[in-house]
Design an enzyme around this catalytic site. Structure first.
Site, mmCIF file in Angstrom:
data_model
loop_
_atom_site.group_PDB
_atom_site.id
_atom_site.type_symbol
_atom_site.label_atom_id
_atom_site.label_comp_id
_atom_site.label_asym_id
_atom_site.label_seq_id
_atom_site.Cartn_x
_atom_site.Cartn_y
_atom_site.Cartn_z
ATOM 1 N N GLN A 243 0.813 -1.219 0.000
ATOM 2 C CA GLN A 243 0.000 0.000 0.000
ATOM 3 C C GLN A 243 0.849 1.272 0.000
ATOM 4 O O GLN A 243 0.468 2.296 -0.571
ATOM 5 C CB GLN A 243 -0.947 0.014 1.199
ATOM 6 C CG GLN A 243 -2.014 1.079 1.057
ATOM 7 C CD GLN A 243 -3.008 1.053 2.188
ATOM 8 O OE1 GLN A 243 -2.635 1.054 3.365
ATOM 9 N NE2 GLN A 243 -4.277 1.022 1.852
ATOM 10 N N GLU B 130 14.187 28.359 -19.266
ATOM 11 C CA GLU B 130 13.119 29.280 -19.684
ATOM 12 C C GLU B 130 12.394 29.909 -18.498
ATOM 13 O O GLU B 130 11.172 29.914 -18.423
ATOM 14 C CB GLU B 130 12.147 28.567 -20.628
ATOM 15 C CG GLU B 130 12.832 28.268 -21.961
ATOM 16 C CD GLU B 130 11.946 27.535 -22.927
ATOM 17 O OE1 GLU B 130 10.823 27.998 -23.135
ATOM 18 O OE2 GLU B 130 12.392 26.518 -23.468
HETATM 19 C C1 LIG Z 1 20.284 22.812 -20.313
HETATM 20 C C2 LIG Z 1 20.021 24.263 -20.436
HETATM 21 C C3 LIG Z 1 19.540 24.801 -21.626
HETATM 22 C C4 LIG Z 1 19.340 26.183 -21.751
HETATM 23 N N1 LIG Z 1 18.928 26.704 -22.949
HETATM 24 C C5 LIG Z 1 18.840 28.055 -23.085
HETATM 25 C C6 LIG Z 1 18.505 28.660 -24.354
HETATM 26 O O1 LIG Z 1 18.237 27.960 -25.339
HETATM 27 N N2 LIG Z 1 18.496 30.005 -24.455
HETATM 28 C C7 LIG Z 1 18.774 30.818 -23.384
HETATM 29 O O2 LIG Z 1 18.750 32.033 -23.555
HETATM 30 N N3 LIG Z 1 19.081 30.283 -22.172
HETATM 31 C C8 LIG Z 1 19.121 28.931 -22.002
HETATM 32 N N4 LIG Z 1 19.446 28.391 -20.783
HETATM 33 C C9 LIG Z 1 19.735 29.265 -19.668
HETATM 34 C C10 LIG Z 1 18.650 29.292 -18.604
HETATM 35 O O3 LIG Z 1 17.525 29.972 -19.097
HETATM 36 C C11 LIG Z 1 19.245 29.921 -17.358
HETATM 37 O O4 LIG Z 1 20.189 29.006 -16.836
HETATM 38 C C12 LIG Z 1 18.196 30.262 -16.322
HETATM 39 O O5 LIG Z 1 17.389 31.328 -16.787
HETATM 40 C C13 LIG Z 1 18.805 30.655 -14.984
HETATM 41 O O6 LIG Z 1 19.780 31.634 -15.155
HETATM 42 P P1 LIG Z 1 21.240 31.423 -14.529
HETATM 43 O O7 LIG Z 1 21.693 30.072 -14.876
HETATM 44 O O8 LIG Z 1 22.071 32.574 -14.901
HETATM 45 O O9 LIG Z 1 20.984 31.442 -12.969
HETATM 46 P P2 LIG Z 1 20.979 32.749 -12.039
HETATM 47 O O10 LIG Z 1 20.045 33.744 -12.600
HETATM 48 O O11 LIG Z 1 22.389 33.154 -11.787
HETATM 49 O O12 LIG Z 1 20.368 32.165 -10.691
HETATM 50 C C14 LIG Z 1 21.173 31.568 -9.651
HETATM 51 C C15 LIG Z 1 20.236 31.249 -8.490
HETATM 52 O O13 LIG Z 1 19.647 32.453 -7.985
HETATM 53 C C16 LIG Z 1 18.232 32.354 -8.004
HETATM 54 N N5 LIG Z 1 17.652 33.655 -8.311
HETATM 55 C C17 LIG Z 1 18.064 34.554 -9.253
HETATM 56 N N6 LIG Z 1 17.268 35.627 -9.240
HETATM 57 C C18 LIG Z 1 16.349 35.427 -8.280
HETATM 58 C C19 LIG Z 1 15.258 36.184 -7.753
HETATM 59 N N7 LIG Z 1 14.934 37.388 -8.259
HETATM 60 N N8 LIG Z 1 14.506 35.657 -6.753
HETATM 61 C C20 LIG Z 1 14.805 34.437 -6.242
HETATM 62 N N9 LIG Z 1 15.838 33.668 -6.677
HETATM 63 C C21 LIG Z 1 16.589 34.169 -7.673
HETATM 64 C C22 LIG Z 1 17.928 31.324 -9.090
HETATM 65 O O14 LIG Z 1 16.651 30.729 -8.905
HETATM 66 C C23 LIG Z 1 19.074 30.338 -8.897
HETATM 67 O O15 LIG Z 1 18.730 29.473 -7.833
HETATM 68 C C24 LIG Z 1 19.604 27.019 -20.638
HETATM 69 C C25 LIG Z 1 20.048 26.465 -19.429
HETATM 70 C C26 LIG Z 1 20.251 25.112 -19.321
HETATM 71 C C27 LIG Z 1 20.738 24.551 -18.008
#
Ligand SMILES: Cc1cc2nc3c(=O)[nH]c(=O)nc-3n(C[C@H](O)[C@H](O)[C@H](O)COP(=O)(O)OP(=O)(O)OC[C@H]3O[C@@H](n4cnc5c(N)ncnc54)[C@H](O)[C@@H]3O)c2cc1C
Length: 386
Positions: free
Chosen positions: A278, A365
């Protein structure tokens, strides 16, 4: 309120299901293992007519809208999340063109995508900023009949096979979000190159790379919409894609749970199939509830997008679907792996792939923390009620 699919929508489900079961499922493990874009899957989708699902009929597509694409992606992602992303990429780089482009740009790129002649990538994220899209540093400076682009994009999906790149750049760097523009940069443009390819945890069939622009000369007519008006288009693009990202999560969750149930029916412990315990049944029930709730939110979100409701007033509904479905994908992948016990942890079974792939969905995204910000601000600031 109608919870039924139309005959055409059901046809999309049946077609995508057939293709996914027969041709995508047997390839899924190898696609992950090889980490190379599966050209055969792209050609399969082309032959099946799935690439033009969300492209309007006047541009050579099937005109099935976001909901049509969502239904197909869900079927494909049951077996292979990377292949689901290939379908999503028929929409992501095209969305800004459909939202802000000229008739000529729409004819060129939408028709090319629907016919499988061109592929695109969407370049927003940079080494120094992802969530904070207004902080991008790539610049586009107008010089006569050209823009000169300089900057680096990072983590961009689908670049290795892309014929065009929809790039966000600053045309007025001092103006924050009001200085951002979108341009289409074609493959082969002088000064454009691909940089580092990442070694990713999951969704390994669609590589992500850097896009490097060094004095990259782009014809001025490749600007999408008006100069400095691109931020809104970026937001509308991301809002309108939320249900499609969500559908990758729903499909993955359904595929993982089904696999787990099938396994638990066969596996015996203490003299009975483990599915008779379960504790596992309640786990399965909770996962099924979460999946069904995600589907309802996502289908409604897709319908909103198809009705043009992807603007700020509706953003929280779209973000709810993305957050719920992708959090559910991670939860289901985690718990469904548990149903397999030790086997779930082994590469011989697909559960660890589902688990690795699911994690990506909470990040891309619009990371889910940002989704929650959007939802919270909408509810708190505008006193939204139901
Ligand atoms: C496999 C993969 C494919 C991708 N493909 C694309 C693509 O085709 N085109 C594209 O443009 N991008 C792409 N990305 C990028 C993706 O959109 C970003 O990684 C994502 O938007 C997060 O940005 P960052 O990695 O800079 O994290 P950061 O913005 O640096 O965030 C770091 C941490 O801080 C937190 N954080 C940041 N701001 C806030 C806030 N205001 N409030 C609370 N928490 C916050 C985040 O949640 C995270 O935990 C891809 C990423 C991956 C991993």
């Amino acid at each position: 309120m109608d919870f039924h699919l139309t005959d055409d929508q059901q046809m999309v489900v049946d077609l995508a299901r057939r293709v996914a079961r027969a041709r995508v499922a047997p390839r899924a493990a190898a696609i992950d293992e090889e980490g190379v874009y599966p050209e055969d899957i792209f050609q399969l989708f082309k032959e099946a007519g799935l690439l033009g699902l969300a492209v309007p009929e006047e541009y050579g597509g099937m005109g099935m809208g976001t909901l049509g694409l969502v239904l197909a992606v869900e079927e494909v992602a049951k077996y292979c999340c990377a292949s689901g992303l290939i379908l999503l990429l028929t929409r992501l780089p095209l969305a800004p063109i459909m939202l802000a482009g000229t008739e000529e740009q729409k004819q060129k790129y939408a028709r090319g995508i629907a016919e499988g002649r061109v592929r695109g990538a969407f370049g927003l994220t940079e080494p120094d900023c992802g969530s904070d899209a207004a902080a991008i540093r790539t610049t586009a400076v107008r010089r006569g009949d050209h823009y000169v682009l300089n900057g680096t994009k990072r983590f961009i999906s689908g670049t290795t096979v892309a014929d065009f790149f929809t790039i966000a750049a600053k045309t007025d760097p001092a103006a924050g979000s009001r200085g951002l523009s979108l341009l289409v940069v074609e493959k082969g443009t002088t000064g454009l190159s691909l940089g580092k390819q990442e070694n990713k945890m999951g969704v390994r069939g669609v590589p992500v790379t850097e896009i490097i622009m060094e004095d990259c000369r782009v014809p001025a007519e490749n600007l999408l919409g008006q100069e400095n008006q691109g931020f809104k288009t970026v937001m509308h693009t991301l809002n309108s894609l939320r249900p499609v990202v969500a559908s990758r999560g729903i499909g993955l969750a359904e595929g993982a749970l089904q696999y787990g149930i099938d396994y638990a029916r066969e596996r015996k412990a203490f003299g009975q199939p483990v599915i008779e315990f379960q504790g596992l049944q309640w786990m399965i029930a909770d996962l099924a509830i979460a999946i069904e709730a995600s589907r309802l939110l996502t289908y409604r979100a897709a319908q909103f997008v198809d009705e043009g409701k992807y603007t700020r007033e509706y953003a929280h509904f779209l973000s709810m679907a993305k957050t719920m479905a992708t959090d559910t994908a991670v939860r289901v992948a985690t718990d469904a792996l548990q149903l397999l016990g030790g086997n779930g942890y082994m590469k011989e079974y697909p559960m660890e792939r589902f688990y690795r792939d699911a994690k990506q969905l909470q990040i891309v995204e619009g990371i889910n923390q940002i989704q929650r910000n959007i939802i919270a601000r909408s509810i708190i600031d505008r006193h939204l009620h139901w």
